[in-house]
Design an enzyme around this catalytic site. Structure first.
Site, mmCIF file in Angstrom:
data_model
loop_
_atom_site.group_PDB
_atom_site.id
_atom_site.type_symbol
_atom_site.label_atom_id
_atom_site.label_comp_id
_atom_site.label_asym_id
_atom_site.label_seq_id
_atom_site.Cartn_x
_atom_site.Cartn_y
_atom_site.Cartn_z
ATOM 1 N N SER A 254 0.739 -1.106 -0.070
ATOM 2 C CA SER A 254 0.094 -0.254 -0.046
ATOM 3 C C SER A 254 0.816 1.329 0.470
ATOM 4 O O SER A 254 1.809 1.355 -0.147
ATOM 5 C CB SER A 254 -1.310 0.344 1.426
ATOM 6 O OG SER A 254 -0.442 0.394 2.436
ATOM 7 N N LYS A 255 0.683 2.381 -0.385
ATOM 8 C CA LYS A 255 0.725 3.923 -0.454
ATOM 9 C C LYS A 255 1.668 3.591 0.819
ATOM 10 O O LYS A 255 3.447 4.322 0.339
ATOM 11 C CB LYS A 255 -0.240 4.425 0.040
ATOM 12 C CG LYS A 255 -1.229 5.165 -1.266
ATOM 13 C CD LYS A 255 -1.439 5.840 -1.166
ATOM 14 C CE LYS A 255 -2.810 6.253 -2.020
ATOM 15 N NZ LYS A 255 -4.014 5.534 -1.886
ATOM 16 N N ARG A 256 1.429 3.563 1.849
ATOM 17 C CA ARG A 256 3.086 3.898 2.454
ATOM 18 C C ARG A 256 3.978 2.918 3.072
ATOM 19 O O ARG A 256 4.888 3.203 3.408
ATOM 20 C CB ARG A 256 2.221 2.982 4.598
ATOM 21 C CG ARG A 256 1.703 2.020 5.027
ATOM 22 C CD ARG A 256 1.322 1.747 5.881
ATOM 23 N NE ARG A 256 0.663 0.244 5.485
ATOM 24 C CZ ARG A 256 1.685 -0.585 6.297
ATOM 25 N NH1 ARG A 256 2.397 -0.507 6.471
ATOM 26 N NH2 ARG A 256 0.889 -1.615 6.177
ATOM 27 N N HIS A 257 3.849 1.706 1.925
ATOM 28 C CA HIS A 257 5.109 0.923 1.382
ATOM 29 C C HIS A 257 6.494 1.942 0.963
ATOM 30 O O HIS A 257 7.107 1.414 -0.062
ATOM 31 C CB HIS A 257 5.086 -0.022 0.873
ATOM 32 C CG HIS A 257 4.615 -1.221 1.793
ATOM 33 N ND1 HIS A 257 3.084 -1.607 1.849
ATOM 34 C CD2 HIS A 257 5.190 -1.697 2.952
ATOM 35 C CE1 HIS A 257 3.125 -2.236 3.019
ATOM 36 N NE2 HIS A 257 4.264 -2.671 3.042
ATOM 37 N N GLY A 258 6.184 3.492 -0.073
ATOM 38 C CA GLY A 258 6.997 4.605 -0.781
ATOM 39 C C GLY A 258 5.941 3.478 -2.685
ATOM 40 O O GLY A 258 4.748 4.419 -2.496
#
Length: 481
Positions: A254-258
């Site tokens: 998801s987004k928090r993985h970059g």
RNA sequence: GCUCCCAUCGUCUAGCCCGGUCUAGGACAUCGCCUUUUCACGGCGGUAACAGGGGUUCGAAUCCCCUUGGGAGUACCA
């Protein structure tokens, strides 16, 4: 054309995600491999989050990746109607009405609070958190119909049969859904829009979809869809639930993985073929264990049998390596035209074709991205004031180095041409070696330091003839000082 | 919590369906060596895995069960 019809059905609620691109690619490749049709359908039934702009951006990204659809909103096949779910609402309503008429669905007037209370109660009592409202009883259906006829807005709920279902998934094998897995679920919301598990089935049925290739996050949903297929008496497509992509913390990507949207990679000038290649490596394997290939190489060999069943960790390092490999496969003319589209390539672009060719041959060994070329040219060829690094200081400390520098400075003064030839460089090397009695490491490292201001880099005999003499002079002068 | 899915090097995976050819193969990363009278090229090599336990079998990475671990779903989102 075969009877294989597959689809990619994104929701236009954001940019095209890496995971979405992967499922799109698998569907596309399967269509290619079977001579089938690849369909793009837009699932925009969530009014709050859907946005026409995202639809356009997602399609752009798919195009960039080279994943082209045969049918879609922009290429409708009249036989199948429209390809945006928001434009097919009458169809969903029609089938919902049929289900109501047959007693397989019912109007539900429960409020959000009542639903919440139901769930809370089930939780306390330890039962299944299923719908238990009064509207599921046929005794109330006449009343319900009157209220609807009077214009009252209401949801339509599917009456889930109390029985277990089985699925023969192409990736997961036999999947058994116990009979208490799901309760009655909403198929039409009170705002008149259908829910995913319902309209997805209606469309797949009406569009003659033969194979549903999608993410494993839908595996549990499938039982709801199986129920609808059964209620409609529709033929089941084949299902292939591909495992999900996870990040370094092993959670769903998801987004928090970059960087998880395709457009980010596009902006960083990754090669689209490299992206597709890497995405295939995650969860699918080449029958000959090849790592590097083009999409078109797979047209004859792509199959559903070679999917792995467990989640795959997304690894930027390997993606970069794949990109570098694809870069090296490019022909010089293709590579040169890509490089010239990069920013800050004025110097590169102004050179002769011979210079460009030699430069590309030399630098592609070190480059991973097309953007690396201008960076390498700036650093290795144009930089007049190299930084005094620790390794360079060490070389400067050798007793032979200052002598080499002053010799080369003297020789450079005599040069009038704009570039040095390899032969001229060899004469200097010979002089340092024979007359100054310097050999091996002090020789090469010393000359390299003098001419490049670096302790390492590409072969001098290739690099120096590409470097303007004016630049060489400035570097030497700086080192002498 | 409940339900479903999954389990081979740090990572992606081959092998598993159809047990012996597996002292488990490849790739990324990492480490080392060699070569190029240097180095960021190139070549060669090393470290590193069948989650654990039971069972079936002459024989299990491969088949079955349990445990553990990981993933997902549990919406009037998709």
């Amino acid at each position: 054309m075969s009877n294989v019809r597959v689809r990619f059905a994104p929701s236009p609620t954001g940019y095209l995600h890496i995971g979405g691109a992967r499922t799109a690619l698998y569907n596309y490749l399967y269509a290619k491999a079977t001579g089938g049709t690849f369909i793009l359908r837009i699932e925009d039934t969530d009014l709050e989050r859907s946005n026409a702009e995202y639809e356009k951006l997602q399609i752009d990204d798919l195009k960039w990746l080279g994943i082209h659809h045969d049918e879609g909103p922009d290429k409708p096949n009249p036989k199948y109607g429209l390809y945006r779910q928001s434009e097919r609402l009458d169809i969903y309503m029609k089938y919902a009405q049929q289900l109501i008429d047959k007693g397989q669905a019912y109007y539900d007037f429960c409020t959000e609070e009542e639903l919440e209370a139901m769930k809370a109660k089930a939780e306390v009592e330890g039962g299944d958190p299923h719908y238990s409202g009064k509207w599921r009883e046929s005794a109330h259906w006449d009343e319900a119909k009157k209220r609807v006829a009077a214009g009252e807005k209401t949801a339509i709920r599917f009456k889930a049969p109390k029985k277990s279902f089985e699925l023969n998934d192409k990736v997961k094998g036999k999947v058994v859904y116990p009979d208490n897995m799901v309760g009655d679920f909403v198929i039409m919301r009170s705002n008149g829009l259908p829910t995913y598990n319902y309209c997805c089935v209606i469309d797949d049925m009406l569009m003659d979809i033969s194979h549903v290739i999608r993410g494993e996050d839908h595996l549990n949903n499938t039982v709801r869809q199986l129920m609808i297929y059964e209620a409609l008496g529709a033929k089941l497509p084949e299902f292939a639930h591909v495992s999900l992509l996870i990040g370094h913390d092993r959670q769903k990507l998801s987004k928090r993985h970059g960087a998880t949207s395709v457009n980010l990679y596009r902006n960083e000038h990754y090669l689209p073929e490299a992206m597709c290649n890497y995405l295939c490596l995650l969860g699918w394997s080449h029958p000959d264990e090849k790592d590097i290939f083009e999409k078109s190489d797979l047209f004859s060999i792509f199959s559903l049998e070679r999917f792995s069943a467990h989640p795959a960790m997304y690894d930027l390092e390997k993606l970069k390596w794949v990109n570098g490999e694809h870069l090296k496969k490019l022909s010089n003319p293709d590579l040169i035209s890509l490089i010239e589209k990069e920013p800050e390539t004025d110097y590169f672009s102004k050179q002769t074709p011979e210079w460009k060719n030699a430069c590309v041959d030399l630098l592609k060994k070190y480059a991973v991205f097309t953007t690396d070329f201008p960076k390498l040219v700036n650093e290795l060829i144009l930089n007049e004031n190299p930084e005094m690094t620790d390794p360079l200081k060490e070389i400067m400390g050798w007793e032979t180095t200052p002598k080499i520098i002053s010799y080369i400075a003297g020789e450079l003064d005599k040069v009038n041409s704009s570039y040095l030839t390899e032969a001229e460089l060899n004469v200097w090397m010979d002089h340092v070696k024979k007359d100054m009695a310097v050999k091996g490491k002090p020789l090469f490292q010393g000359v390299r330091a003098a001419l490049t201001g670096h302790d390492h880099g590409p072969d001098l005999k290739f690099l120096i003839p590409l470097t303007p003499v004016t630049v060489l002079k400035k570097r030497v002068a700086q080192l002498k000082a």
